[in-house]
Design a protein around this motif. Sequence first.
Motif, short mmCIF file in Angstrom:
data_model
loop_
_atom_site.label_atom_id
_atom_site.label_comp_id
_atom_site.label_asym_id
_atom_site.label_seq_id
_atom_site.Cartn_x
_atom_site.Cartn_y
_atom_site.Cartn_z
N ARG A 143 13.52 -4.32 -5.88
CA ARG A 143 13.75 -3.99 -4.48
C ARG A 143 12.43 -3.67 -3.80
NH1 ARG A 143 18.27 -2.86 -2.32
NH2 ARG A 143 19.24 -2.08 -4.24
N PRO A 144 12.13 -4.31 -2.68
CA PRO A 144 10.88 -4.02 -1.97
C PRO A 144 11.04 -2.83 -1.02
CG PRO A 144 12.00 -5.86 -0.90
CD PRO A 144 12.84 -5.47 -2.09
N TYR A 145 9.98 -2.05 -0.90
CA TYR A 145 9.89 -0.98 0.09
C TYR A 145 8.59 -1.19 0.85
CZ TYR A 145 13.60 1.35 -2.56
OH TYR A 145 14.79 1.66 -3.19
N PRO A 146 8.54 -2.20 1.71
CA PRO A 146 7.25 -2.59 2.31
C PRO A 146 6.69 -1.59 3.30
CG PRO A 146 9.06 -3.87 3.25
CD PRO A 146 9.64 -3.09 2.10
N ALA A 147 7.55 -0.82 3.95
CA ALA A 147 7.08 0.12 4.98
C ALA A 147 7.36 1.55 4.55
CB ALA A 147 7.78 -0.17 6.31
N LEU A 148 6.60 2.48 5.14
CA LEU A 148 6.82 3.89 4.84
C LEU A 148 8.24 4.30 5.20
CD1 LEU A 148 5.82 6.67 3.97
CD2 LEU A 148 4.92 7.01 6.28
N ALA A 149 8.79 3.73 6.27
CA ALA A 149 10.15 4.07 6.69
C ALA A 149 11.17 3.75 5.60
CB ALA A 149 10.50 3.34 7.98
N ASP A 150 10.96 2.66 4.87
CA ASP A 150 11.88 2.30 3.78
C ASP A 150 11.85 3.34 2.68
OD1 ASP A 150 12.53 -0.26 5.01
OD2 ASP A 150 10.53 -0.90 4.38
N LEU A 151 10.66 3.76 2.28
CA LEU A 151 10.53 4.79 1.25
C LEU A 151 11.05 6.13 1.75
CD1 LEU A 151 6.99 3.66 0.17
CD2 LEU A 151 8.94 3.75 -1.38
N TRP A 152 10.82 6.40 3.03
CA TRP A 152 11.28 7.65 3.62
C TRP A 152 12.80 7.76 3.50
CZ3 TRP A 152 7.70 10.87 6.43
CH2 TRP A 152 8.29 12.01 6.98
N PRO A 197 0.81 -1.23 0.00
CA PRO A 197 0.00 0.00 0.00
C PRO A 197 0.84 1.27 0.00
CG PRO A 197 -0.16 -1.16 2.12
CD PRO A 197 0.52 -2.08 1.18
N TRP A 198 1.94 1.31 0.76
CA TRP A 198 2.78 2.51 0.76
C TRP A 198 3.50 2.68 -0.56
CZ3 TRP A 198 1.80 6.25 3.84
CH2 TRP A 198 1.33 6.02 5.13
N GLU A 199 3.91 1.57 -1.16
CA GLU A 199 4.55 1.66 -2.48
C GLU A 199 3.58 2.22 -3.51
OE1 GLU A 199 7.70 -2.10 -2.28
OE2 GLU A 199 5.60 -2.46 -2.79
N ARG A 200 2.32 1.78 -3.46
CA ARG A 200 1.33 2.27 -4.42
C ARG A 200 1.07 3.76 -4.24
NH1 ARG A 200 -1.38 -2.57 -2.52
NH2 ARG A 200 -1.08 -4.27 -4.02
N LEU A 201 1.14 4.22 -3.01
CA LEU A 201 0.86 5.63 -2.72
C LEU A 201 2.04 6.53 -3.09
CD1 LEU A 201 -1.21 7.61 -1.38
CD2 LEU A 201 0.10 7.30 0.73
N VAL A 202 3.26 6.05 -2.82
CA VAL A 202 4.44 6.92 -2.90
C VAL A 202 5.22 6.76 -4.19
CG1 VAL A 202 6.67 7.43 -1.81
CG2 VAL A 202 4.64 7.04 -0.39
N VAL A 203 5.35 5.54 -4.71
CA VAL A 203 6.27 5.29 -5.83
C VAL A 203 5.86 5.99 -7.12
CG1 VAL A 203 7.08 3.48 -7.40
CG2 VAL A 203 7.33 3.20 -4.93
N PRO A 204 4.61 5.87 -7.60
CA PRO A 204 4.28 6.59 -8.84
C PRO A 204 4.52 8.09 -8.71
CG PRO A 204 2.59 4.97 -8.33
CD PRO A 204 3.48 5.06 -7.12
N ALA A 205 4.26 8.64 -7.53
CA ALA A 205 4.49 10.07 -7.32
C ALA A 205 5.97 10.41 -7.40
CB ALA A 205 3.91 10.51 -5.98
N PHE A 206 6.83 9.50 -6.96
CA PHE A 206 8.27 9.72 -7.04
C PHE A 206 8.70 9.96 -8.49
CE2 PHE A 206 12.56 8.03 -7.67
CZ PHE A 206 13.28 8.73 -6.72
N VAL A 207 8.21 9.13 -9.40
CA VAL A 207 8.56 9.28 -10.81
C VAL A 207 7.88 10.51 -11.39
CG1 VAL A 207 8.59 8.13 -13.05
CG2 VAL A 207 8.84 6.79 -10.96
N TYR A 208 6.65 10.77 -10.98
CA TYR A 208 5.91 11.96 -11.43
C TYR A 208 6.66 13.24 -11.05
CZ TYR A 208 2.01 15.36 -11.40
OH TYR A 208 1.19 16.45 -11.58
N PHE A 209 7.12 13.33 -9.80
CA PHE A 209 7.85 14.52 -9.36
C PHE A 209 9.19 14.64 -10.09
CE2 PHE A 209 5.59 13.95 -5.06
CZ PHE A 209 4.54 14.76 -5.45
N PHE A 210 9.85 13.50 -10.33
CA PHE A 210 11.12 13.53 -11.05
C PHE A 210 10.91 14.08 -12.46
CE2 PHE A 210 14.44 11.88 -13.76
CZ PHE A 210 15.59 11.99 -13.00
N ALA A 211 9.88 13.60 -13.13
CA ALA A 211 9.60 14.07 -14.49
C ALA A 211 9.18 15.54 -14.49
CB ALA A 211 8.50 13.21 -15.12
N GLN A 212 8.57 15.99 -13.42
CA GLN A 212 8.20 17.40 -13.33
C GLN A 212 9.45 18.28 -13.22
OE1 GLN A 212 6.02 19.34 -9.78
NE2 GLN A 212 4.35 18.69 -11.13
#
Length: 389
Positions: free
Chosen positions: A264-273, A178-193
């Motif tokens: 690479r898995p980022y299962p928790a918000l802390a990993d993505l953070w 769930p955290w990957e779905r919330l954060v990861v697409p936005a990561f690429v979106y912000f990078f492209a911005q």
Amino acid sequence: MGLFGAACVSLAAWLWLTFAQGMFWRTDVRLPPRSAPARWPSVAVVVPARDEAGVLPLSLPSLLAQDYPGEARIVLVDDGSTDGTADVARRIARGHPGLPLTVVSPGEPGPGWTGKLWALRHGIAVARASTPGGPDYLLLTDADIAHAPDSLRELVAAATSAGLDLVSQMARLRTAGPWERLVVPAFVYFFAQLYPFRRINRPGGRTAAAAGGCVLLRTEAAVRAGVPDAIRHAVIDDVSLARAVRDSGGRIWLGLAERVDSVRPYPALADLWRMVSRSAYAQLRHQPLLLAGTVAALALVYLVPPAALLAGLAGGRPATAWAGGLAWLLMAGTYLPMLRYYRQPAVLAPLLPFTALLYLLMTVDSAVQHHRGRGAAWKGRTYARPSDA
């Protein structure tokens, strides 16, 4: 500035981002038209790896299985691992015949070097020494990246057909939790911005960036640009690499991958953070004023629209509600293509303000860690501040 004024400024910003920022939100930038070269050039695949025993079984077999028609070899650089990365790599190679694999270890990074660039420097040197005349191209790919069997062939065909010195694909990151779905697409979106792909790929353009997980680099261009030595201190090494190649006269290209994936898995918000915060302040060149401006801009562009809509509806201020609502609509609309690329539901699009708030907090945390003297920390290493390097 009142809430209505802030909403109007935010709406103006979203109109500009949507129509004047290189169409950053489009996800159709894929490998350019390509055809097989008359002679397939030689390639050395260089893989920096630090404590990657857990992901190598998912990624390394895909490199060994490349069906490249020309000469190719793999150099995996064990960057001071403590989990048996080198032994795991050798064991995988014995069980998956394919491209020849060499495993080397350069020792601890030299003064002023980041670990990854130190590993790349050593791996490139080994590759050039083991190939007569040196390889024509270098594929720099991270240890967590899995490639389709034709990945190398398609990258080389694109580079030779379009006369490109650097071809980079942004691997599709994992979105299982769930955290990957919330954060990861936005990561690429912000990078492209920040780095619109179309501007990067425009001949003679001033914008430069690459995705470090998958970079095909002409060896001649690397020598001309003096990399990796010229960027040895860079925490955001992929952007620095692209700038060095462009500034030395090379042609660069960046797009989204179709069959190059991060395992690479980022299962928790802390990993993505940790993934974001380790380099966010470096992106701002460690400047407090840039940090303050970024925080204000993120709040104005991403947080004001929903606040204006809700406050306008609650307070009977239709103009404020309309300005905020239209800005939020543009925000969600430009995010939808990235969600489709990541095969995620459209319902996540209106949640982008919340995700942006998380990124704002990650950026502030990155600055706090920096000013506490911790610099950029990753896998047990903490890099000195630029002034201390």
